[in-house]
Design a protein around this motif. Structure first.
Motif, PDB file in Angstrom:
ATOM      1  N   LYS A  51       0.834  -1.203   0.000  1.00 24.05           N
ATOM      2  CA  LYS A  51       0.000   0.000   0.000  1.00 24.05           C
ATOM      3  C   LYS A  51       0.869   1.255   0.000  1.00 24.05           C
ATOM      4  O   LYS A  51       0.555   2.235  -0.693  1.00 24.05           O
ATOM      5  CB  LYS A  51      -0.947   0.004   1.203  1.00 24.05           C
ATOM      6  N   THR A  52       1.963   1.226   0.760  1.00 21.02           N
ATOM      7  CA  THR A  52       2.842   2.394   0.796  1.00 21.02           C
ATOM      8  C   THR A  52       3.511   2.621  -0.558  1.00 21.02           C
ATOM      9  O   THR A  52       3.642   3.757  -1.016  1.00 21.02           O
ATOM     10  CB  THR A  52       3.918   2.224   1.895  1.00 21.02           C
ATOM     11  N   LEU A  53       3.938   1.533  -1.207  1.00 24.05           N
ATOM     12  CA  LEU A  53       4.524   1.654  -2.548  1.00 24.05           C
ATOM     13  C   LEU A  53       3.563   2.337  -3.508  1.00 24.05           C
ATOM     14  O   LEU A  53       3.951   3.202  -4.299  1.00 24.05           O
ATOM     15  CB  LEU A  53       4.885   0.271  -3.090  1.00 24.05           C
ATOM     16  N   LYS A  54       2.315   1.954  -3.452  1.00 25.32           N
ATOM     17  CA  LYS A  54       1.314   2.520  -4.353  1.00 25.32           C
ATOM     18  C   LYS A  54       0.997   3.970  -3.999  1.00 25.32           C
ATOM     19  O   LYS A  54       0.757   4.804  -4.889  1.00 25.32           O
ATOM     20  CB  LYS A  54       0.042   1.672  -4.289  1.00 25.32           C
ATOM     21  N   ALA A  55       1.009   4.269  -2.700  1.00 20.34           N
ATOM     22  CA  ALA A  55       0.532   5.577  -2.245  1.00 20.34           C
ATOM     23  C   ALA A  55       1.548   6.702  -2.419  1.00 20.34           C
ATOM     24  O   ALA A  55       1.169   7.857  -2.629  1.00 20.34           O
ATOM     25  CB  ALA A  55       0.135   5.492  -0.764  1.00 20.34           C
ATOM     26  N   MET A  56       2.837   6.400  -2.344  1.00 18.73           N
ATOM     27  CA  MET A  56       3.839   7.457  -2.265  1.00 18.73           C
ATOM     28  C   MET A  56       4.145   8.074  -3.635  1.00 18.73           C
ATOM     29  O   MET A  56       5.213   7.885  -4.210  1.00 18.73           O
ATOM     30  CB  MET A  56       5.110   6.928  -1.618  1.00 18.73           C
ATOM     31  N   VAL A  57       3.173   8.847  -4.125  1.00 16.58           N
ATOM     32  CA  VAL A  57       3.322   9.504  -5.430  1.00 16.58           C
ATOM     33  C   VAL A  57       3.736  10.970  -5.289  1.00 16.58           C
ATOM     34  O   VAL A  57       3.972  11.645  -6.288  1.00 16.58           O
ATOM     35  CB  VAL A  57       2.006   9.421  -6.236  1.00 16.58           C
ATOM     36  N   ARG A  58       3.829  11.459  -4.071  1.00 15.46           N
ATOM     37  CA  ARG A  58       4.253  12.835  -3.823  1.00 15.46           C
ATOM     38  C   ARG A  58       5.586  12.823  -3.077  1.00 15.46           C
ATOM     39  O   ARG A  58       5.932  11.843  -2.423  1.00 15.46           O
ATOM     40  CB  ARG A  58       3.207  13.589  -2.989  1.00 15.46           C
ATOM     41  N   PRO A  59       6.367  13.912  -3.158  1.00 16.00           N
ATOM     42  CA  PRO A  59       7.636  13.961  -2.427  1.00 16.00           C
ATOM     43  C   PRO A  59       7.445  13.746  -0.929  1.00 16.00           C
ATOM     44  O   PRO A  59       6.398  14.082  -0.363  1.00 16.00           O
ATOM     45  CB  PRO A  59       8.148  15.382  -2.720  1.00 16.00           C
ATOM     46  N   VAL A  60       8.474  13.224  -0.299  1.00 15.13           N
ATOM     47  CA  VAL A  60       8.422  12.923   1.130  1.00 15.13           C
ATOM     48  C   VAL A  60       7.999  14.136   1.945  1.00 15.13           C
ATOM     49  O   VAL A  60       7.146  14.048   2.832  1.00 15.13           O
ATOM     50  CB  VAL A  60       9.793  12.407   1.619  1.00 15.13           C
TER      51      VAL A  60
END
Length: 209
Positions: free
Chosen positions: A92-101
Motif C-alpha cells: 500500500k505504501t509503494l502505491k501511495a507514495m506519489v508525492r515527495p516525502v
C-alpha cells in the motif's frame, strides 16, 4: 539482508528499476517519488538504499524476495515509518507514495487527513491512523528541502537547511513558503556555509523578483 545496491541503471519502468551489477540484473521496486528522481539517468551508475521483504502467500509457500530502493537513508526511514501503521504495509505504501516525502510529511504534521486521502489507496480511516501514529515523528521529514537532504557538493547539509527553515518560520514565513525559498536558493547553485548566508541569499532573491 541487502541494504544497498550499486550498479548501472539499465531500465526504469513505472514502478521498478533494473540495475546491472556485474553479470547480474536486479529488479528493484521504487516508489513514485524515487522513480521521478531517477528519470533520465539510464546508463548511469546509481546507488540505492534498500529494504527487503517477502511477497506472496505464506500459506501456499509461494514467497518471493523483493527489494525496494531509495536515494537516501531519510527516504528509506520515512517509508518504513509509514509501513508500520496498522492496515498500511509495504504494498500500500509503494502505491501511495506519489508525492515527495516532504509534502506527505507536512500533511501528517498538520494533521491534514484530506490531503492524505489524495494519495492512491489511502482512505479516511487509514489517513487518520497514519496521523495518529506518526504526526509527532514527521517534522524532520517535512523539513526535507526539495524532497530530500542535500548531499554536499557546495550545498548546505541537512542540519543547516533545518536551521534555516526554523529561522524562516520564526520570521513569520509559512512552512510551504520557507521551503519554496530554500528550494530556490539550493537550485541557484549558490554555496552557503551558514544560516546567515542562506537568509541573505533568500532575501536577495526576494528583492530581485
Amino acid at each position: 539482508m541487502r541494504t544497498r545496491i550499486t550498479g548501472t541503471l539499465s531500465e526504469l519502468g513505472d514502478a521498478e528499476a533494473t540495475i546491472d551489477v556485474g553479470a547480474f540484473a536486479y529488479e528493484v521496486y521504487v516508489p513514485d517519488f524515487v522513480r521521478r528522481q531517477l528519470q533520465g539517468r539510464e546508463g548511469e551508475e546509481i546507488s540505492l538504499r534498500t529494504i527487503e521483504y517477502l511477497e506472496g502467500n505464506p500459506q501456499k509457500g509461494r514467497m518471493t524476495p523483493r527489494l525496494i530502493g531509495f536515494t537516501s537513508d531519510a527516504e528509506k526511514q520515512f517509508f518504513e515509518l509509514v509501513c508500520s501503521v496498522d492496515g498500511v504495509g509495504v504494498k500500500k505504501t509503494l502505491k501511495a507514495m506519489v508525492r515527495p516525502v516532504n509534502e506527505v510529511a507536512e500533511a501528517i504534521v498538520e494533521k491534514d487527513s484530506e490531503r492524505l486521502t489524495l494519495l492512491p489507496g489511502i482512505g479516511p480511516a487509514v489517513a487518520d491512523r497514519i496521523i495518529a501514529k506518526l504526526h509527532r515523528k514527521m517534522t524532520p521529514y517535512a523539513l526535507m528541502v526539495g524532497g530530500g537532504m542535500s548531499d554536499g557538493g557546495g550545498r548546505a547539509d541537512g542540519d543547516l537547511l533545518t536551521e534555516a527553515m526554523a529561522a524562516l518560520t520564526g520570521l513569520g514565513h509559512s512552512t510551504a513558503d520557507a521551503r519554496a525559498k530554500l528550494d530556490a536558493v539550493m537550485g541557484s547553485g549558490t554555496s552557503c556555509e551558514t544560516v546567515e548566508e542562506i537568509l541573505r541569499e533568500v532575501y536577495r532573491q526576494q528583492q530581485d523578483s
